[in-house]
Design an enzyme around this catalytic site. Structure first.
Site, PDB file in Angstrom:
ATOM      1  N   ASP A  61       0.895  -1.023  -0.018  1.00  0.00           N
ATOM      2  CA  ASP A  61       0.020  -0.014   0.001  1.00  0.00           C
ATOM      3  C   ASP A  61       1.069   1.185  -0.056  1.00  0.00           C
ATOM      4  O   ASP A  61       2.131   1.189   0.396  1.00  0.00           O
ATOM      5  CB  ASP A  61      -0.751   0.032   1.354  1.00  0.00           C
ATOM      6  CG  ASP A  61      -1.800   1.107   1.517  1.00  0.00           C
ATOM      7  OD1 ASP A  61      -2.434   1.509   0.363  1.00  0.00           O
ATOM      8  OD2 ASP A  61      -1.785   2.031   2.322  1.00  0.00           O
TER       9      ASP A  61
ATOM     10  N   ASP B 275      -0.014   5.339   0.883  1.00  0.00           N
ATOM     11  CA  ASP B 275      -0.321   6.265   1.912  1.00  0.00           C
ATOM     12  C   ASP B 275      -0.442   5.434   3.188  1.00  0.00           C
ATOM     13  O   ASP B 275      -1.042   4.769   3.501  1.00  0.00           O
ATOM     14  CB  ASP B 275      -1.601   6.944   1.640  1.00  0.00           C
ATOM     15  CG  ASP B 275      -1.318   8.581   1.798  1.00  0.00           C
ATOM     16  OD1 ASP B 275      -0.476   8.906   2.616  1.00  0.00           O
ATOM     17  OD2 ASP B 275      -2.206   9.349   1.397  1.00  0.00           O
TER      18      ASP B 275
END
Length: 343
Positions: free
Chosen positions: A19, A21
């Site tokens: 992932d 952010d």
């Protein structure tokens, strides 16, 4: 117990899917140690991919952003919910079909790239509404989407993250904006594309060529649940949204395979732990006294966390337990994880 007895976590996997952010960067600044961790993977010739629910940037823009931070990335390594949503609509609609967009320009660009026509008004007879995060989304766009969906347009949500991380704490994400339409329309979107749906991770895993994939994320409700739906192992890092209180209260579908404070856990056997672990190991013991968990002993904080998960997750109704530290080491460990001790 650590992720492996003297073995690096990363050595068990062909592909690491990140992932972005909350894992690699926070808004537009790299998280300490992330650039070095990804560079190390590249130096070792390991395959990486990036799966993000952020629909406000195109894959090429995300790759440029990462490269600008010191993480060389190619557009084909980046999987965004915007691109996946556009591909889904391309497969369902005639070429050139009008699609009402609620979101950022990146989402419109992805639609154009697959031969669809972005529109902004319900009276343009859109065949579908696609809703993704955009910092300028307001009432007018939501109102047009509401009218279009009531008139029969297919409603696609790129993702349903309730919040997104920021330097000021969690802020409203696309899921919060989807909730506005859900309330107004009294129904759910027809399709949700991004995490926790499994499509992004399944696409990434296919690139591993039959090898094992590890998903690294900071959110239990998107990254970790999505990994479980895709039947992939996962590592929760505590650099973004979900913290230890969330972990201890997690439902089974949102429980990771491993936990680490940050990406150092990929390489340092002592910096990651498999969860749950034994309730009595690594110098720690956790005892359930009628719903009050007592943590006693001394040792690595991550081993204490694994023991707490073992006992907290053994109940039929997941909830954040009350925890009593026995001794100063236990009290300090609870404090380091943001847990409130019960006297």
């Amino acid at each position: 117990m650590s992720a492996g007895a003297g073995e690096r976590l990363v050595d068990g996997y062909t592909l690491v899917v990140f992932d972005l952010d909350g894992v690699i960067y926070l808004i537009d600044r790299p998280i300490p140690g992330a650039v070095e961790a990804v560079a190390r993977l590249h130096d070792e010739g390991r395959a990486v991919a990036y799966a993000t629910n952020n629909a406000s940037r195109r894959s090429s823009e995300v790759a440029d952003l990462l490269t600008g931070m010191g993480v060389p990335a190619r557009p084909e390594e980046v999987l965004t919910s915007a691109a996946a949503s556009a591909e889904l609509l391309r497969d369902r609609l005639p070429a050139g079909a009008p699609v009402l967009v609620v979101g950022a320009e990146a989402l419109r660009a992805e639609l154009r790239a697959v031969g669809l026509t972005p529109v902004t008004k319900a009276d343009e007879n859109p065949a579908a509404v696609v809703q993704g995060y955009g910092p300028q989304v307001g009432w007018a766009e939501l109102a047009e989407a509401s009218v279009a969906v009531r008139d029969g347009a297919l409603w696609i949500a790129t993702n349903t993250d309730r919040t997104l991380p920021s330097g000021r704490g969690p802020l409203p994400g696309n899921g919060s904006l989807v909730a506005v339409l859900r309330t107004a329309l009294e129904r759910d979107p027809d399709v949700v594309v991004g995490k926790p749906e499994s499509a992004l991770f399944e696409t990434a895993a296919r690139r591993a060529g039959g090898g094992r994939s590890l998903v690294v994320g900071d959110r239990l409700d998107t990254d970790i649940e999505g990994a479980r739906r895709a039947d992939l192992d996962s590592l929760l890092v505590l650099t973004g949204v979900s913290g230890v209180p969330d972990l201890l209260a997690a439902e089974p579908r949102r429980r990771p395979t491993y936990v680490a404070r940050d990406l150092a856990g990929l390489f340092d056997p002592a910096a990651a732990v498999r969860v749950p672990g034994p309730a009595d190991a690594g110098g720690w013991s956790v005892t359930d006294r009628d719903g009050l968990l007592e943590l006693a002993g001394s040792g690595r904080p991550l081993d204490a966390l694994a023991a707490l998960c073992a006992v907290a997750w053994s109940t039929s109704e997941p909830a954040l337990p009350k925890i009593r530290p026995i001794g100063p080491d236990a009290a300090h460990t609870l404090e380091s994880f943001g847990l409130t001790a019960t006297a």
